[in-house]
Design a protein around this motif. Structure first.
Motif, PDB file in Angstrom:
ATOM      1  N   VAL A   1       0.846  -1.191   0.000  1.00 54.15           N
ATOM      2  CA  VAL A   1       0.000   0.000   0.000  1.00 54.15           C
ATOM      3  C   VAL A   1       0.881   1.241   0.000  1.00 54.15           C
ATOM      4  O   VAL A   1       1.807   1.349   0.789  1.00 54.15           O
ATOM      5  CB  VAL A   1      -0.930   0.024   1.230  1.00 54.15           C
ATOM      6  CG1 VAL A   1      -1.908   1.202   1.116  1.00 54.15           C
ATOM      7  CG2 VAL A   1      -1.701  -1.283   1.363  1.00 54.15           C
ATOM      8  N   TYR A   2       0.585   2.179  -0.888  1.00 59.21           N
ATOM      9  CA  TYR A   2       1.335   3.433  -0.909  1.00 59.21           C
ATOM     10  C   TYR A   2       0.376   4.601  -1.166  1.00 59.21           C
ATOM     11  O   TYR A   2       0.067   4.957  -2.275  1.00 59.21           O
ATOM     12  CB  TYR A   2       2.515   3.407  -1.882  1.00 59.21           C
ATOM     13  CG  TYR A   2       2.293   2.879  -3.285  1.00 59.21           C
ATOM     14  CD1 TYR A   2       2.492   3.708  -4.391  1.00 59.21           C
ATOM     15  CD2 TYR A   2       1.950   1.558  -3.525  1.00 59.21           C
ATOM     16  CE1 TYR A   2       2.348   3.238  -5.689  1.00 59.21           C
ATOM     17  CE2 TYR A   2       1.808   1.068  -4.812  1.00 59.21           C
ATOM     18  CZ  TYR A   2       1.996   1.922  -5.895  1.00 59.21           C
ATOM     19  OH  TYR A   2       1.846   1.443  -7.183  1.00 59.21           O
ATOM     20  N   PRO A   3      -0.109   5.198  -0.060  1.00 61.04           N
ATOM     21  CA  PRO A   3      -1.089   6.286  -0.148  1.00 61.04           C
ATOM     22  C   PRO A   3      -0.452   7.626  -0.483  1.00 61.04           C
ATOM     23  O   PRO A   3       0.769   7.797  -0.433  1.00 61.04           O
ATOM     24  CB  PRO A   3      -1.682   6.311   1.264  1.00 61.04           C
ATOM     25  CG  PRO A   3      -0.553   5.864   2.131  1.00 61.04           C
ATOM     26  CD  PRO A   3       0.186   4.826   1.325  1.00 61.04           C
ATOM     27  N   ASN A   4      -1.309   8.588  -0.801  1.00 63.43           N
ATOM     28  CA  ASN A   4      -0.852   9.959  -0.975  1.00 63.43           C
ATOM     29  C   ASN A   4      -0.476  10.558   0.379  1.00 63.43           C
ATOM     30  O   ASN A   4      -0.868  10.054   1.429  1.00 63.43           O
ATOM     31  CB  ASN A   4      -1.960  10.811  -1.599  1.00 63.43           C
ATOM     32  CG  ASN A   4      -2.270  10.422  -3.016  1.00 63.43           C
ATOM     33  OD1 ASN A   4      -1.499   9.723  -3.676  1.00 63.43           O
ATOM     34  ND2 ASN A   4      -3.422  10.865  -3.517  1.00 63.43           N
ATOM     35  N   ALA A   5       0.227  11.681   0.327  1.00 65.72           N
ATOM     36  CA  ALA A   5       0.551  12.415   1.552  1.00 65.72           C
ATOM     37  C   ALA A   5      -0.667  13.254   1.951  1.00 65.72           C
ATOM     38  O   ALA A   5      -0.672  14.484   1.879  1.00 65.72           O
ATOM     39  CB  ALA A   5       1.769  13.297   1.341  1.00 65.72           C
ATOM     40  N   GLY A   6      -1.716  12.566   2.341  1.00 69.04           N
ATOM     41  CA  GLY A   6      -2.956  13.231   2.711  1.00 69.04           C
ATOM     42  C   GLY A   6      -3.750  13.657   1.496  1.00 69.04           C
ATOM     43  O   GLY A   6      -3.568  13.154   0.384  1.00 69.04           O
ATOM     44  N   LEU A   7      -4.651  14.590   1.702  1.00 67.15           N
ATOM     45  CA  LEU A   7      -5.473  15.136   0.630  1.00 67.15           C
ATOM     46  C   LEU A   7      -4.870  16.449   0.144  1.00 67.15           C
ATOM     47  O   LEU A   7      -4.264  17.186   0.923  1.00 67.15           O
ATOM     48  CB  LEU A   7      -6.906  15.363   1.133  1.00 67.15           C
ATOM     49  CG  LEU A   7      -7.652  14.100   1.587  1.00 67.15           C
ATOM     50  CD1 LEU A   7      -8.972  14.483   2.226  1.00 67.15           C
ATOM     51  CD2 LEU A   7      -7.877  13.169   0.408  1.00 67.15           C
ATOM     52  N   PRO A   8      -5.033  16.781  -1.132  1.00 66.87           N
ATOM     53  CA  PRO A   8      -4.444  18.028  -1.629  1.00 66.87           C
ATOM     54  C   PRO A   8      -5.144  19.259  -1.050  1.00 66.87           C
ATOM     55  O   PRO A   8      -6.342  19.221  -0.751  1.00 66.87           O
ATOM     56  CB  PRO A   8      -4.646  17.921  -3.147  1.00 66.87           C
ATOM     57  CG  PRO A   8      -5.803  16.984  -3.316  1.00 66.87           C
ATOM     58  CD  PRO A   8      -5.711  16.013  -2.189  1.00 66.87           C
ATOM     59  N   ASN A   9      -4.379  20.332  -0.923  1.00 64.16           N
ATOM     60  CA  ASN A   9      -4.974  21.584  -0.460  1.00 64.16           C
ATOM     61  C   ASN A   9      -5.613  22.322  -1.638  1.00 64.16           C
ATOM     62  O   ASN A   9      -5.694  21.785  -2.750  1.00 64.16           O
ATOM     63  CB  ASN A   9      -3.921  22.452   0.251  1.00 64.16           C
ATOM     64  CG  ASN A   9      -2.749  22.826  -0.664  1.00 64.16           C
ATOM     65  OD1 ASN A   9      -2.884  22.924  -1.882  1.00 64.16           O
ATOM     66  ND2 ASN A   9      -1.591  23.054  -0.061  1.00 64.16           N
ATOM     67  N   ASP A  10      -6.055  23.550  -1.415  1.00 61.44           N
ATOM     68  CA  ASP A  10      -6.758  24.296  -2.464  1.00 61.44           C
ATOM     69  C   ASP A  10      -5.893  24.568  -3.684  1.00 61.44           C
ATOM     70  O   ASP A  10      -6.399  24.850  -4.770  1.00 61.44           O
ATOM     71  CB  ASP A  10      -7.267  25.624  -1.903  1.00 61.44           C
ATOM     72  CG  ASP A  10      -8.387  25.437  -0.889  1.00 61.44           C
ATOM     73  OD1 ASP A  10      -8.989  24.344  -0.882  1.00 61.44           O
ATOM     74  OD2 ASP A  10      -8.649  26.375  -0.102  1.00 61.44           O
ATOM     75  N   LEU A  11      -4.582  24.501  -3.510  1.00 60.34           N
ATOM     76  CA  LEU A  11      -3.666  24.742  -4.626  1.00 60.34           C
ATOM     77  C   LEU A  11      -3.182  23.442  -5.264  1.00 60.34           C
ATOM     78  O   LEU A  11      -2.333  23.460  -6.157  1.00 60.34           O
ATOM     79  CB  LEU A  11      -2.462  25.559  -4.139  1.00 60.34           C
ATOM     80  CG  LEU A  11      -2.780  26.949  -3.572  1.00 60.34           C
ATOM     81  CD1 LEU A  11      -1.514  27.617  -3.053  1.00 60.34           C
ATOM     82  CD2 LEU A  11      -3.458  27.814  -4.632  1.00 60.34           C
ATOM     83  N   GLY A  12      -3.704  22.318  -4.800  1.00 57.03           N
ATOM     84  CA  GLY A  12      -3.325  21.031  -5.362  1.00 57.03           C
ATOM     85  C   GLY A  12      -2.056  20.443  -4.782  1.00 57.03           C
ATOM     86  O   GLY A  12      -1.569  19.420  -5.252  1.00 57.03           O
TER      87      GLY A  12
END
Length: 351
Positions: free
Chosen positions: A270-281
């Motif tokens: 499993v290799y997730p993203n570093a959380g969810l993107p902010n408003d600027l991506g």
């Protein structure tokens, strides 16, 4: 058929400890602030090449090598090739489809050289996964809302696209074929068939790493499959690893990881993203935060191999390596002896 020595070695290492794959290439490439001329190099191409990260294996190979080496220095046991979009479908957007074989060969050789050097330095086995992305076409859905039966590409056409890429990656020296960010299960099956046929042509096993991506909070991919149904769809390929990547951060992926862990009779990566993107991506999740989630998964016995996707860096991988050091790897369950079928949801037929 000759069995894969690399797959045997990976399983042996994974029995001892939780392994690390690498993190994102795009995030790291952005940090170099390359211009369009940097991407293009001396190649005579008619389209704007800025953002064609795969092309850098030919025009800026030192950048790809430095990123790969940084992940190895951070603790990665597996590094992937920078070839997510190095296929004829995706490269057609840049007018560079004629360079597909050259890109994959070059990227595979960069990763192989870096991995071999790291292994020679300390004796710890390192592995190279040839990364194959999903393309920007889908076999399961129509791109035309007024024509539900229309498909922009056929199964055989997409299989041929994947076969060209897989052949070049294997010729370049990768150990495994990684079919990742799977939003359409049928696309993945075309990739699986391409890899199997590439192995048959060589008379040797081509180990597969298969990674599903969730497209919304329902826990399904774009073609509508749950993670359990997806496993039922691809288990026939006997993948070396199965798992998830991209989509979301670790907390959002955890329910799917927990569902897959007890049923997948192979290594779980499993290799997730570093959380969810902010408003600027951009991605703001710190290495320590991401690593903390991985530590929790390890304590629960959910994982065999971890790493990072969008927004992750060598610092994230280094923190993960510290977080899972000394943790007991997930125990691989025995396969259930019953009929296991897949629609959008799985169906088990009791004996």
């Amino acid at each position: 058929m000759i069995t894969s020595e690399a797959a045997r070695r990976l399983r042996a290492e994974a029995a001892k400890r939780i392994l690390l794959t690498d993190g994102a290439f795009g995030t790291m490439i952005q940090s170099y602030r390359l211009t369009e001329a940097d991407y293009r190099g001396s190649l005579d191409l008619g389209h704007d090449q800025k953002g064609n990260n795969d092309l850098l294996a030919l025009t800026q190979p030192q950048v790809v090598a430095k990123i790969t080496e940084a992940y190895l220095d951070a603790g990665s046991d597996i590094v992937s090739t920078n070839t997510f979009n190095a296929n004829a479908v995706s490269q057609a957007d840049y007018g560079a489809e004629h360079l597909v074989r050259d890109i994959n060969l070059a990227s595979a050789r960069i990763a192989r050289e870096a991995a071999s050097a790291a292994e020679a330095a300390d004796g710890r086995p390192r592995f190279v996964a040839g990364a194959i992305g999903p393309t920007n076409k889908t076999l399961s859905l129509s791109p035309d809302v007024n024509d539900p039966g229309y498909r922009a590409i056929s199964f055989d056409e997409l299989k041929a696209v994947y076969r060209e890429q897989a052949d070049a990656l294997l010729d370049g020296g990768v150990d495994f074929i990684l079919i990742e960010t799977i939003f359409d299960t049928l696309n993945a099956k075309a990739g699986i068939m391409a890899a199997i046929e590439a192995g048959e042509a060589r008379g040797r096993e081509v180990p597969l790493m298969i990674s599903f991506t969730i497209t919304d909070m329902s826990g399904r991919n774009l073609s509508g499959h749950s993670i359990e149904s997806f496993w039922a769809s691809v288990r026939h390929a006997r993948p070396l690893t199965i798992g998830l990547n991209c989509s979301f951060g670790a907390p959002q992926l955890r329910p799917s990881v927990a569902s897959l862990s007890p049923i997948a009779d192979t290594l779980l990566m499993v290799y997730p993203n570093a959380g969810l993107p902010n408003d600027l991506g951009a991605y703001d999740e710190s290495p320590d935060t991401t690593a903390g989630f991985m530590r929790g998964w390890a304590d629960e016995g959910l994982i065999n191999i971890v790493g990072g996707c969008c927004g992750t860096t060598p610092d994230h991988i280094r923190a993960m390596a510290d977080a899972v050091a000394g943790k007991v790897p997930r125990a691989i369950p025995s396969a259930r002896r019953q009929t296991f079928l897949a629609g959008l949801d799985p169906m088990r037929i009791a004996a």
